[in-house]
Structure formats: structure tokens, C-alpha cells
Design an enzyme around this catalytic site. Structure first.
Site, PDB file in Angstrom:
ATOM      1  N   SER A 122       0.826  -1.205   0.000  1.00 35.30           N
ATOM      2  CA  SER A 122       0.000   0.000   0.000  1.00 35.30           C
ATOM      3  C   SER A 122       0.865   1.261   0.000  1.00 35.30           C
ATOM      4  O   SER A 122       0.343   2.378   0.052  1.00 35.30           O
ATOM      5  CB  SER A 122      -0.936   0.008   1.214  1.00 35.30           C
ATOM      6  OG  SER A 122      -0.205  -0.177   2.414  1.00 35.30           O
TER       7      SER A 122
ATOM      8  N   HIS B 113     -39.823  23.783 -10.258  1.00 31.45           N
ATOM      9  CA  HIS B 113     -39.913  22.970 -11.482  1.00 31.45           C
ATOM     10  C   HIS B 113     -39.149  23.637 -12.635  1.00 31.45           C
ATOM     11  O   HIS B 113     -39.470  23.404 -13.802  1.00 31.45           O
ATOM     12  CB  HIS B 113     -41.373  22.736 -11.908  1.00 31.45           C
ATOM     13  CG  HIS B 113     -42.272  22.321 -10.794  1.00 31.45           C
ATOM     14  ND1 HIS B 113     -42.495  21.006 -10.459  1.00 31.45           N
ATOM     15  CD2 HIS B 113     -42.979  23.066  -9.894  1.00 31.45           C
ATOM     16  CE1 HIS B 113     -43.318  20.949  -9.422  1.00 31.45           C
ATOM     17  NE2 HIS B 113     -43.611  22.182  -9.060  1.00 31.45           N
TER      18      HIS B 113
ATOM     19  N   SER C  11     -13.740  25.683 -27.708  1.00 29.02           N
ATOM     20  CA  SER C  11     -13.955  24.460 -28.472  1.00 29.02           C
ATOM     21  C   SER C  11     -12.878  24.372 -29.549  1.00 29.02           C
ATOM     22  O   SER C  11     -12.457  25.389 -30.099  1.00 29.02           O
ATOM     23  CB  SER C  11     -15.338  24.513 -29.114  1.00 29.02           C
ATOM     24  OG  SER C  11     -15.385  23.666 -30.253  1.00 29.02           O
TER      25      SER C  11
ATOM     26  N   LYS D 227     -17.390  29.261 -29.229  1.00 25.47           N
ATOM     27  CA  LYS D 227     -17.756  28.654 -27.952  1.00 25.47           C
ATOM     28  C   LYS D 227     -16.958  29.148 -26.755  1.00 25.47           C
ATOM     29  O   LYS D 227     -15.767  29.380 -26.839  1.00 25.47           O
ATOM     30  CB  LYS D 227     -17.592  27.116 -28.035  1.00 25.47           C
ATOM     31  CG  LYS D 227     -18.612  26.396 -28.878  1.00 25.47           C
ATOM     32  CD  LYS D 227     -20.065  26.601 -28.420  1.00 25.47           C
ATOM     33  CE  LYS D 227     -20.378  25.842 -27.156  1.00 25.47           C
ATOM     34  NZ  LYS D 227     -20.476  24.408 -27.372  1.00 25.47           N
TER      35      LYS D 227
ATOM     36  N   ASN E   4     -17.201  27.616 -22.922  1.00 27.50           N
ATOM     37  CA  ASN E   4     -17.930  26.602 -22.154  1.00 27.50           C
ATOM     38  C   ASN E   4     -17.641  26.685 -20.651  1.00 27.50           C
ATOM     39  O   ASN E   4     -16.520  26.987 -20.248  1.00 27.50           O
ATOM     40  CB  ASN E   4     -17.555  25.207 -22.661  1.00 27.50           C
ATOM     41  CG  ASN E   4     -17.952  25.007 -24.111  1.00 27.50           C
ATOM     42  OD1 ASN E   4     -18.979  25.515 -24.553  1.00 27.50           O
ATOM     43  ND2 ASN E   4     -17.119  24.303 -24.863  1.00 27.50           N
TER      44      ASN E   4
ATOM     45  N   GLU F  39     -18.923  22.223 -14.959  1.00 28.59           N
ATOM     46  CA  GLU F  39     -19.273  20.873 -15.417  1.00 28.59           C
ATOM     47  C   GLU F  39     -18.386  19.818 -14.763  1.00 28.59           C
ATOM     48  O   GLU F  39     -18.847  18.732 -14.407  1.00 28.59           O
ATOM     49  CB  GLU F  39     -19.145  20.797 -16.943  1.00 28.59           C
ATOM     50  CG  GLU F  39     -20.234  21.588 -17.652  1.00 28.59           C
ATOM     51  CD  GLU F  39     -19.997  21.653 -19.158  1.00 28.59           C
ATOM     52  OE1 GLU F  39     -20.922  21.349 -19.899  1.00 28.59           O
ATOM     53  OE2 GLU F  39     -18.883  22.021 -19.579  1.00 28.59           O
TER      54      GLU F  39
ATOM     55  N   GLN G 262      -7.486  -2.111   4.055  1.00 31.08           N
ATOM     56  CA  GLN G 262      -6.455  -1.320   3.380  1.00 31.08           C
ATOM     57  C   GLN G 262      -7.057  -0.534   2.214  1.00 31.08           C
ATOM     58  O   GLN G 262      -6.502   0.469   1.778  1.00 31.08           O
ATOM     59  CB  GLN G 262      -5.342  -2.258   2.887  1.00 31.08           C
ATOM     60  CG  GLN G 262      -4.198  -1.561   2.190  1.00 31.08           C
ATOM     61  CD  GLN G 262      -2.986  -2.463   2.047  1.00 31.08           C
ATOM     62  OE1 GLN G 262      -2.278  -2.717   3.002  1.00 31.08           O
ATOM     63  NE2 GLN G 262      -2.767  -2.992   0.850  1.00 31.08           N
TER      64      GLN G 262
END
Ligand code: ARG
Length: 460
Positions: free
Chosen positions: A22, A155, A276, A282, A284, A289, A321
Site C-alpha cells: 500500500s 420545477h 472548443s 464557444k 464553455n 461541469e 487497506q
């Protein structure tokens, strides 16, 4: 030779060495392991279990090893399996026979429980600090947007007007609970398991409280079997982390929506957006995200821990472990998410005008018009129906309620008079909701004040 190889006639297979080791992930607990060993060995010396001078030499050498590790002078060895045996082997390499006394009255089972708890203590503090940073950003943004009207949703349909400050302070509450949950979790993490031995404690006259005090624990575990087999504290921490990610993920979802052209409520800073490779236009919201997406791995870690533990007989089993990689990944993930998220919020541009225009559409003042009629003596169920008809009328004409002429309004109810326009203005809709917890600027200000008092208390 392995530290435990006395009864073995053969070496372990190299595949087994890799499988069993480990060190690749528990090496990050080197500091906790060394501090724990140093406290243990001092206690062995003080209690007369090993000679004081030897205890002193071991302790000093451990601190030297710590310094060497911190300066990058030490390489760990997979064949020494884990951080515990790596440190012990290095110690024995350096001071020979004397070093072999360190593990007296101790097992790796209580040692790993100790290290893990000490490590998590530090991480809980680090994550709390990041949550506090985020809370401060939320307070600052809220103070600047007490009068920034936006639609509130149910909603995801426009419902009633609120302010951006009110919306942000909702998240403040969630992260505040996260901080409180971490504080509570800390209480159960900060209990010292050393002295549990492999499972049945030890016959040496050890002083567990002495070790607990040196290491800053609030108490000691009360049952040696539980001391080595309990991972509730890790599961609890993973739950706290998961809930933090639920909150961050919901917030991310809103940031993503708000930054669409369709909403246009906010614009993320270039520093927290990406482009992009094909579409030149673009921009983003990748940071949000990624946070939303990374919630999945944190929930996965919680599930890993629950599943690892659910079928284990008492006391220690090697399955345990598996606890570390899962929790380490979860806490690393939460830390980076929190850090990025705070910066992303702090640098985003807020389009107050778009928020306000969105609140103007969608009949968000319809409830207030119904309430207006109630104040004129119309029972709420009737006023609800009257306003429903007025909304249908407006939808047909493509106008808002406040665009109707007084005559048009009065054709639906004779109880309406000229003061209606003021009563259903967005500003009145918001400022009228001044109950504690409501969106009126004075109510939100009171909640900001409470929030600041909470934060001040955390800084003490
Ligand atoms: N590396 C082990 C772990 O992480 C340490 C405890 C090992 N104990 C044992 N009896 N093999 O759990």
C-alpha cells in the site's frame, strides 16, 4: 528480509508483493506515522517498558527521518509493503538493534488506525478552511446583490421574484451545514486508537493517555476490537464530502444554466472557461461541469467504504487497506473542486439587467396580485382563480399583468383599483416578503449578519 518473515520458508511472489503493498498510496501519511511512533516510543521510555535512552535515540532518529523525507532524500521500498514498515525499516537501518524496540506493544492494526485518524484530522481542517473561503465569497456577492431581482423557480419554471442575494444565501446555508457536519465528524475522528494492539491490546503497562495527549487527541477508544476495526469515522467523513459535492453539483448546474444565452444571468470569467477545438464562438463552463461530474467519484468513494466494511468480521481484516485510496481520492477531489469553485464565483460577471428582465416575464407577480385581492376582502381561492383568468388573458395578448389597463383589470374584479400597480411591482413583491428567511433585502441582510457572526466564530 520482511519484518514479519520469521515463520515463512519462502519469499512472497513478486506479484503478491505488488498486490499486497500500500506504500504507493499510504506514503502520504509519513508525517502522521512518524509523529505517532515518536509519541509511542516516548511513552515506552517513560513507562519503563524500554530504556529511556533508547527511546530518546529512536525518537530523535524518527525526527531525522521525517526531515529527510521532507527534503526528498528518502525513497520508499515496495517490498517493505506500507508506510509503517518502511519507516520502521529505515529506522532499523539507521540505528540497528535499538530501532527494533519501536514496535513493542503495538501492531500495525492500531498504528494504521492512528495514522489514518491523524491524517483525516488535518484534511478536515483543510476542507473546512476551503468551505470558509467559499462562504466569504458568497457573503461578498450577496452584499453586492441585495437588490438584484431575479426570478425564483420551482420545477425550473419562473415562480416568484427573489433577489440574487437570497439565492446565494441559500447556498451559504448548505455550506454552513457542511462545516458543522465536519466539526461533528471531527469529534469522532479525534479519538486515539493506539494501545488496541492487533486486536486484544497488550500486556505491557502502557499509558495510552500520555500518547493521546502528545498527539492532541480528545480521548481514547474504549474497546480494543473496535479500536482496530472501526472505520465509521472514514465513512462519516466520506458522507460529509459527498454532501458537499451534492451542494457543489447543484450550484454548478445553476451556473451552467445561468451562463447559457437563454438565461444570460452570468458570464464566467475567461480564466474559468474553455473553448472548443472546432466551434470558434464557444465559451464553455467547464469548471462547473467538472465539479458536477466529479461528484460521481466522491459518491463512489462513499459506496466503496460502505461496501468494504459491511461484511467484515471483527477485528482487523486486510480488506480495510482499501479504505485509503477511496477516501484520499474523495478528499483530493473535494479540495480542488472547492478551490476552483470559489474562484469561479468570485470572478464571474453578473448581468443584473437580464436577471431582472427574466423576473418581469413569466408572471412572477401573479401570487402578489392574488394576495392584493385578498387584502381587498376576496377569499384566496377566489382570488387565485381570478388571477388565473387574468394570466390567460395576458398570455393571449402577449403582455404582463402590470401592462393591463385598470379597466381591463377591473373587468376581472371590481376589487381592483389604481394602487394595484404599485402592489405588484417586482420591488414590492420582494420587499413585502420580509418574514425571517424571506427575500426582502432587510431579511437577507439579517441572514448575512448571522452568517458573518458564524464565520467570525469559526475564525476564533
Ligand atoms: N497497510 C495496512 C492497511 O492499510 C496496514 C495494516 C496492516 N496490518 C496487517 N495485519 N497486515 O490497512
Amino acid at each position: 528480509m520482511k519484518l514479519w518473515a520469521g515463520r515463512f520458508k519462502k519469499d512472497t511472489d513478486f506479484l503478491m508483493d505488488d498486490f499486497n503493498a500500500s506504500i504507493s498510496f499510504d506514503s502520504r501519511m509519513y508525517r502522521q506515522d512518524i509523529l505517532g511512533s515518536a509519541a509511542h516510543v516516548r511513552m515506552l521510555g517513560e513507562c519503563g517498558i524500554i530504556p529511556r535512552a533508547d527511546a530518546r535515540l529512536i525518537r530523535e532518529t524518527l525526527f531525522e527521518i521525517l526531515e529527510d523525507i521532507e527534503q526528498g532524500k528518502v525513497e520508499f521500498d515496495v517490498s517493505a509493503e506500507d508506510i509503517h514498515m518502511n519507516i520502521e525499516s529505515i529506522l532499523i537501518d539507521r540505528i540497528g538493534q535499538v530501532g527494533k524496540m519501536l514496535h513493542t506493544g503495538r501492531s500495525r492494526n492500531d498504528q494504521v488506525a492512528l495514522d489514518f485518524r491523524m491524517y483525516l484530522r488535518d484534511e478536515i481542517k483543510a476542507i473546512k478552511a476551503l468551505l470558509l473561503d467559499l462562504e466569504n465569497v458568497l457573503i461578498k456577492l450577496s452584499e453586492n446583490n441585495l437588490n438584484t431581482i431575479m426570478p425564483g423557480y420551482t420545477h425550473l419554471q419562473r415562480a416568484q421574484p427573489i433577489t440574487f442575494a437570497h439565492h446565494l444565501m441559500a447556498y451559504f446555508q448548505m455550506f454552513r451545514r457542511d462545516i458543522e457536519r465536519l466539526d461533528d465528524c471531527y469529534k469522532r475522528v479525534n479519538i486515539m486508537p493506539l494501545g488496541s494492539g492487533a486486536l486484544a491490546s497488550t500486556t505491557y503497562p502502557i499509558d495510552r493517555m500520555m500518547v493521546a495527549e502528545e498527539l492532541g487527541f480528545d480521548g481514547i477508544t474504549e474497546n480494543s476490537l473496535d479500536g482496530v476495526s472501526d472505520r465509521d469515522f472514514a465513512i462519516e467523513f466520506a458522507s460529509c464530502l459527498s454532501i458537499i459535492m451534492v451542494h457543489l453539483s447543484r450550484f454548478s448546474e445553476e451556473i451552467i444554466l445561468w451562463s447559457t444565452a437563454e438565461f444570460g444571468f452570468i458570464e464566467l470569467d475567461d480564466a474559468y472557461s474553455t473553448g472548443s477545438s472546432i466551434m470558434p464562438q464557444k465559451k464553455n463552463p467547464d469548471a462547473a461541469e467538472l465539479v458536477r461530474g466529479k461528484s460521481g467519484r466522491v459518491f463512489g468513494s462513499l459506496m466503496t467504504l460502505l461496501t468494504v466494511m459491511k461484511g467484515l468480521p471483527l477485528a482487523y481484516n486486510k480488506d480495510m487497506q482499501e479504505d485509503k485510496e477511496a477516501l484520499f481520492d474523495a478528499l483530493d477531489t473535494v479540495k480542488i473542486c472547492l478551490a476552483v469553485f470559489s474562484r469561479m464565483l468570485d470572478t464571474m460577471k453578473i448581468n443584473k439587467y437580464n436577471m431582472q428582465s427574466a423576473a418581469r416575464g413569466g408572471f412572477t407577480n401573479a401570487t402578489d396580485l392574488a394576495d392584493y385581492l385578498v387584502r381587498q376582502g376576496v377569499p384566496f381561492r377566489d382570488s387565485h382563480e381570478i388571477v388565473g383568468k387574468m394570466v390567460a388573458f395576458c398570455i393571449d395578448k402577449g403582455i404582463a399583468l402590470e401592462d393591463m389597463t385598470l379597466e381591463e383589470m377591473r373587468s376581472f374584479s371590481g376589487h381592483i383599483s389604481g394602487d394595484v400597480y404599485d402592489a405588484i411591482s417586482l420591488e414590492s413583491c420582494v420587499s413585502g416578503r420580509m418574514v425571517p428567511g424571506g427575500p426582502a433585502p432587510e431579511s437577507v441582510l439579517a441572514s448575512i449578519k448571522n452568517g458573518k457572526a458564524f464565520l467570525d466564530k469559526q475564525m476564533e
